[in-house]
Design a protein around this motif. Structure first.
Motif, PDB file in Angstrom:
ATOM      1  N   ASP A 182      -4.565  65.605 -13.199  1.00  0.00           N
ATOM      2  CA  ASP A 182      -4.852  64.717 -12.067  1.00  0.00           C
ATOM      3  C   ASP A 182      -3.838  64.914 -10.944  1.00  0.00           C
ATOM      4  N   TYR A 183      -2.591  65.135 -11.331  1.00  0.00           N
ATOM      5  CA  TYR A 183      -1.539  65.342 -10.336  1.00  0.00           C
ATOM      6  C   TYR A 183      -1.788  66.614  -9.531  1.00  0.00           C
ATOM      7  N   LEU A 184      -2.131  67.702 -10.224  1.00  0.00           N
ATOM      8  CA  LEU A 184      -2.406  68.961  -9.532  1.00  0.00           C
ATOM      9  C   LEU A 184      -3.674  68.867  -8.685  1.00  0.00           C
ATOM     10  N   ASN A 185      -4.699  68.190  -9.193  1.00  0.00           N
ATOM     11  CA  ASN A 185      -5.933  68.041  -8.427  1.00  0.00           C
ATOM     12  C   ASN A 185      -5.711  67.228  -7.163  1.00  0.00           C
ATOM     13  N   ASN A 186      -4.818  66.268  -7.231  1.00  0.00           N
ATOM     14  CA  ASN A 186      -4.525  65.454  -6.056  1.00  0.00           C
ATOM     15  C   ASN A 186      -3.865  66.278  -4.961  1.00  0.00           C
ATOM     16  N   ILE A 187      -3.135  67.322  -5.362  1.00  0.00           N
ATOM     17  CA  ILE A 187      -2.452  68.166  -4.383  1.00  0.00           C
ATOM     18  C   ILE A 187      -3.334  69.307  -3.928  1.00  0.00           C
ATOM     19  N   TYR A 188      -3.910  70.047  -4.881  1.00  0.00           N
ATOM     20  CA  TYR A 188      -4.609  71.289  -4.553  1.00  0.00           C
ATOM     21  C   TYR A 188      -6.130  71.199  -4.664  1.00  0.00           C
ATOM     22  N   GLY A 189      -6.669  70.091  -5.155  1.00  0.00           N
ATOM     23  CA  GLY A 189      -8.111  69.994  -5.323  1.00  0.00           C
ATOM     24  C   GLY A 189      -8.818  69.606  -4.034  1.00  0.00           C
ATOM     25  N   PHE A 190     -10.148  69.671  -4.060  1.00  0.00           N
ATOM     26  CA  PHE A 190     -10.948  69.251  -2.916  1.00  0.00           C
ATOM     27  C   PHE A 190     -10.938  67.733  -2.814  1.00  0.00           C
ATOM     28  N   PRO A 191     -10.777  67.176  -1.639  1.00  0.00           N
ATOM     29  CA  PRO A 191     -10.809  65.716  -1.514  1.00  0.00           C
ATOM     30  C   PRO A 191     -12.200  65.168  -1.798  1.00  0.00           C
ATOM     31  N   LEU A 192     -12.258  64.173  -2.674  1.00  0.00           N
ATOM     32  CA  LEU A 192     -13.479  63.424  -3.010  1.00  0.00           C
ATOM     33  C   LEU A 192     -14.506  64.223  -3.798  1.00  0.00           C
ATOM     34  N   LEU A 193     -14.295  65.527  -3.963  1.00  0.00           N
ATOM     35  CA  LEU A 193     -15.303  66.352  -4.611  1.00  0.00           C
ATOM     36  C   LEU A 193     -14.848  66.937  -5.948  1.00  0.00           C
ATOM     37  N   THR A 194     -13.569  66.831  -6.267  1.00  0.00           N
ATOM     38  CA  THR A 194     -13.052  67.502  -7.456  1.00  0.00           C
ATOM     39  C   THR A 194     -13.741  67.024  -8.725  1.00  0.00           C
ATOM     40  N   ASN A 195     -13.899  65.709  -8.884  1.00  0.00           N
ATOM     41  CA  ASN A 195     -14.525  65.182 -10.098  1.00  0.00           C
ATOM     42  C   ASN A 195     -15.970  65.644 -10.226  1.00  0.00           C
ATOM     43  N   CYS A 196     -16.678  65.707  -9.105  1.00  0.00           N
ATOM     44  CA  CYS A 196     -18.070  66.169  -9.146  1.00  0.00           C
ATOM     45  C   CYS A 196     -18.145  67.653  -9.498  1.00  0.00           C
ATOM     46  N   LEU A 197     -17.246  68.444  -8.921  1.00  0.00           N
ATOM     47  CA  LEU A 197     -17.265  69.878  -9.183  1.00  0.00           C
ATOM     48  C   LEU A 197     -16.880  70.191 -10.621  1.00  0.00           C
ATOM     49  N   ASN A 198     -16.030  69.358 -11.209  1.00  0.00           N
ATOM     50  CA  ASN A 198     -15.621  69.595 -12.593  1.00  0.00           C
ATOM     51  C   ASN A 198     -16.786  69.440 -13.565  1.00  0.00           C
ATOM     52  N   ARG A 199     -17.819  68.697 -13.152  1.00  0.00           N
ATOM     53  CA  ARG A 199     -18.978  68.506 -14.031  1.00  0.00           C
ATOM     54  C   ARG A 199     -19.947  69.682 -13.959  1.00  0.00           C
ATOM     55  N   VAL A 200     -19.778  70.544 -12.967  1.00  0.00           N
ATOM     56  CA  VAL A 200     -20.655  71.706 -12.816  1.00  0.00           C
ATOM     57  C   VAL A 200     -20.029  72.873 -13.567  1.00  0.00           C
ATOM     58  N   ALA A 201     -20.693  73.318 -14.614  1.00  0.00           N
ATOM     59  CA  ALA A 201     -20.108  74.330 -15.506  1.00  0.00           C
ATOM     60  C   ALA A 201     -19.848  75.654 -14.794  1.00  0.00           C
ATOM     61  N   CYS A 202     -20.733  76.050 -13.897  1.00  0.00           N
ATOM     62  CA  CYS A 202     -20.591  77.360 -13.263  1.00  0.00           C
ATOM     63  C   CYS A 202     -19.383  77.437 -12.337  1.00  0.00           C
ATOM     64  N   CYS A 203     -18.849  76.278 -11.920  1.00  0.00           N
ATOM     65  CA  CYS A 203     -17.677  76.287 -11.025  1.00  0.00           C
ATOM     66  C   CYS A 203     -16.443  76.862 -11.710  1.00  0.00           C
ATOM     67  N   ARG A 204     -16.461  76.892 -13.042  1.00  0.00           N
ATOM     68  CA  ARG A 204     -15.328  77.460 -13.772  1.00  0.00           C
ATOM     69  C   ARG A 204     -15.156  78.937 -13.470  1.00  0.00           C
ATOM     70  N   PHE A 205     -16.202  79.590 -13.011  1.00  0.00           N
ATOM     71  CA  PHE A 205     -16.161  81.027 -12.775  1.00  0.00           C
ATOM     72  C   PHE A 205     -16.055  81.383 -11.292  1.00  0.00           C
ATOM     73  N   VAL A 206     -15.908  80.361 -10.429  1.00  0.00           N
ATOM     74  CA  VAL A 206     -15.751  80.593  -8.985  1.00  0.00           C
ATOM     75  C   VAL A 206     -14.262  80.570  -8.667  1.00  0.00           C
ATOM     76  N   PRO A 207     -13.677  81.673  -8.184  1.00  0.00           N
ATOM     77  CA  PRO A 207     -12.212  81.788  -8.063  1.00  0.00           C
ATOM     78  C   PRO A 207     -11.550  80.775  -7.143  1.00  0.00           C
ATOM     79  N   PHE A 208     -12.276  80.174  -6.199  1.00  0.00           N
ATOM     80  CA  PHE A 208     -11.637  79.246  -5.272  1.00  0.00           C
ATOM     81  C   PHE A 208     -11.963  77.787  -5.575  1.00  0.00           C
TER      82      PHE A 208
END
Length: 694
Positions: free
Chosen positions: A645-671
């Motif tokens: 959570d600490y790293l996501n707060n710094i480097y993650g997308f604002p407001l979208l990180t939790n939603c993107l984490n539920r999408v399995a294919c995002c694990r293979f997108v480098p950015f």
């Protein structure tokens, strides 16, 4: 009021949860207190009778404000627990900002903000961390402070490019190109702070493209006509001769090269090619790469400082005075609110705004010497750049294709590609330096990939609009965080807004460029020195008693300084028979951080050495955990979740990180923040093996 649950006594651990109270009967060495900075000696600890019940703890004071660094320990030589300063000062009506305990909402917010800082941020004395949101008026001042550091360097690029495209005597054209460039600096800064690497980064004009543009415009087909001066004079006198196509055709050639090279940068970031290389990147590679960013810019600092060493010394002295000697001095300000009425608060202005104070005082001093006609040198007098103010438009809105459709050629692409590769290397070094100086974990691979991709996207837009150059991260603004103690990304967001306004309102941006050169040189000198020191501070991860490490680091620094200096003195030293390849090698080998970084990278990954000796274990723990020891080991799953959570707060997308984490294919997108593509990494294997043996 304190939450009672936060100080509940736990008989199993013999300590109060959340308070850090340790039973004196037990050895304090057996308890991990990594979040305590600075470390207290045994003589500093008060040792009451072990049979006594622990005292109830009052609200902590911030270590920056003179309080104890340990919340809950019976500390200080007098043997009493710190008391909230509101009780000590409420009779006088004077409050220190951040002391806590006050009734005013601003005091409570400031106290909560500082309590939320990590151990590393507290150790570095960061007042506003990366995720903190300062008040709007302070954001504007912090942003202006960063703009003053970078705008003079940025504004020099469109002025140089104007001369290369035969528009040096066209005042209106120079004004429009300058406004376009400032506008794009604001756009690229906003993109980088909000969507890119999300660290406090300023995107300014990249000087690496100047040699490439000069080499391109030196070709016979793009040289200015011999009678260009006469044509411009006739055009200014009302002649019907059209000189617009002369400079616009050259600008379109530059645009096409920048756009193609920037597109390659976007592909490098989106495909994760750079992130794969980061798997083999350790502190021994980081040290020369970051340090050479500051050391290689000595000539840039010297260019400003040599105009007048006395004013440069005055500016440097003022920065040291405000940021070092007066950093703990707080200025009283009268305030009023309906809840508390009239009262006085104290604010650490000198610590937060040293650049603005230093610039204003030195600028006023230069104005006085200019009025008395004491200063003679151009660039030192405050009236020597009034022509820039005159040629700037009041309002100008740039748009893609304003100079026509960009043209594409192999020569322009190859020239710009070399500068782009150099810019990527410099930006990666700035990302790590910025994270280090801001007290946050190193950027993960997905953040670096996204930062490079967004930087390429910004340069792509800059090329389409026709700014005459590309953008890159500015090292001097990264170094300024070290003495301003303001690492909030929202302060840099405000700087991006100021850049936008400077581009849209040309007179405003032109006024900021009137800053005397030696004043800017003094600020840049301190900033580049800070960047160099940040690089050297990474040595704390490696074993400095190892001859292997000392040899690699020392050799990399010297090689990184020698080869670019040799090529600068012998510009025709590289001759492969291919002009485009010569230009690429000339730019790459003339970049100190590239030469030193690649040299250290090769030696560190080929010369035998243990992971602990190379600093890989500590480096990977800091990068993977991300909390720098703030979590006392207990439930491992909760620790990992808190770190994530600490790293996501710094480097993650604002407001979208939790939603993107539920999408399995995002694990293979480098950015994407959830990027977790499994690769066989020797460093991860070594780290796991080292941990299993212990």
């Amino acid at each position: 009021m304190e939450d009672k649950e936060s100080h509940r006594y736990n008989p199993k651990t013999d300590m109060y949860t959340g308070s850090g109270i340790v039973n004196p009967a037990h050895s304090t060495e057996s308890v991990q207190l990594k979040s305590i900075t600075p470390r207290l000696s045994n003589s500093d600890l008060h040792e009451p009778n072990p049979t006594e019940k622990p005292q109830k703890i009052s609200k902590p004071t911030s270590p920056q404000n003179g309080g104890s660094d340990v919340f809950g320990l019976c500390c200080s030589s007098s043997g009493h627990v710190p008391v909230a300063r509101k009780q000590q000062k409420e009779d006088s009506g004077v409050y220190d900002v951040g002391d806590g305990g006050g009734d005013d909402d601003d005091d409570d917010d400031d106290d909560v903000r500082k309590k939320g800082h990590t151990a590393m941020e507290n150790q570095l004395g960061i007042e506003y961390a990366v995720t903190d949101v300062p008040p709007i008026h302070m954001c504007i001042l912090f942003g202006l402070q960063q703009v003053l550091l970078s705008i003079s360097s940025t504004i020099s690029i469109p002025l140089i490019v104007s001369g290369k495209i035969c528009a040096d005597d066209l005042t209106l054209v120079k004004s429009e190109i300058m406004s376009t460039f400032l506008f794009m600096c604001g756009v690229c800064t906003l993109l980088q702070v909000l969507v890119g690497v999300r660290l406090p980064i300023i995107q300014g004009g990249c000087h690496k493209f100047i040699p490439a543009i000069a080499a391109l415009m030196a070709l016979d087909m793009w040289k200015c006509p011999a009678d260009m001066v006469a044509r411009v004079a006739a055009y200014n006198n009302g002649s019907t001769e059209n000189v617009t196509e002369i400079w616009q055709s050259r600008m379109r050639e530059i645009q096409g090269g920048i756009m193609l090279a920037s597109l390659a940068q976007v592909l490098i970031g989106c495909t994760g090619l750079l992130g794969i290389l980061l798997e083999y990147l350790g502190p021994i590679t980081i040290v020369p790469t970051i340090s050479l960013v500051g050391l290689s810019l000595i000539d840039v600092a010297l260019m400003f400082c040599e105009k007048h060493w006395g004013i440069t010394a005055l500016t440097v002295g003022l920065v040291f005075l405000f940021s070092l000697y007066l950093r703990n001095v707080k200025i009283p300000f009268p305030t009023f609110s309906k809840k508390t009425g009239c009262r006085v608060i104290k604010y650490p202005l000198f610590k937060l705004l040293p650049v603005i104070f230093a610039v204003v005082l030195a600028w006023v001093f230069c104005a006085i010497l200019t009025a008395t006609d004491t200063l003679k040198q151009p660039g030192v007098r405050t009236d020597s750049k009034t022509n820039v103010l005159e040629l700037a438009n009041w309002f100008f809105f740039p748009y893609p294709g304003q100079w026509g459709m960009p043209t594409i050629s192999v020569a322009s692409f190859m020239a710009m590609l070399a500068a782009t590769i150099t810019s990527i290397i410099e930006s990666v070094g700035d990302y790590y330096a910025c994270a280090r100086i801001s007290g946050v974990p190193p950027p993960p691979a997905h953040a670096v990939n996204r930062g490079i991709a967004i930087e390429g996207l910004g340069s792509l837009i800059s090329g389409a609009v026709g700014s005459g150059g590309a953008t890159t991260s500015y090292s001097q603004n990264v170094g300024a965080i070290g003495f301003t103690k303001v690492a909030s990304r929202w302060a840099f967001f405000a700087a991006g807004i100021i850049f936008l306004i400077s581009g849209l309102c040309g007179k405003f941006g032109a006024f900021l460029t009137m800053l005397p050169d030696p004043v800017l040189g003094g600020i840049v000198l301190v900033s580049f020195g800070m960047v160099t020191a940040v690089g050297l501070s990474t040595l704390s991860f490696v074993d400095l008693s190892s001859g292997r490490n000392l040899t690699i680091i020392g050799s990399s620094l010297l090689v990184g300084l020698m080869i670019p200096r040799y090529l600068a003195d012998h510009p025709n030293a590289i001759d492969t028979g291919n002009v485009e390849l010569d230009q690429v090698l000339q730019v790459l080998m003339g970049t100190a951080m590239f030469v030193g970084g690649v040299f250290a990278f090769f030696l560190d990954n080929t010369v035998p050495g243990t992971p602990e000796e190379r600093g890989i274990i500590k480096w990977r723990e800091l990068a993977d955990v991300g909390t720098t020891g703030d979590v006392i080991k207990g439930d491992e799953q909760k620790e990992k979740q808190k770190a994530a959570d600490y790293l996501n707060n710094i480097y993650g997308f604002p407001l979208l990180t939790n939603c993107l984490n539920r999408v399995a294919c995002c694990r293979f997108v480098p950015f994407m923040p959830s990027f977790a593509f499994k690769r066989v990494s020797p460093f991860k294997w070594l780290c796991k093996k080292f941990k299993n043996t212990n």
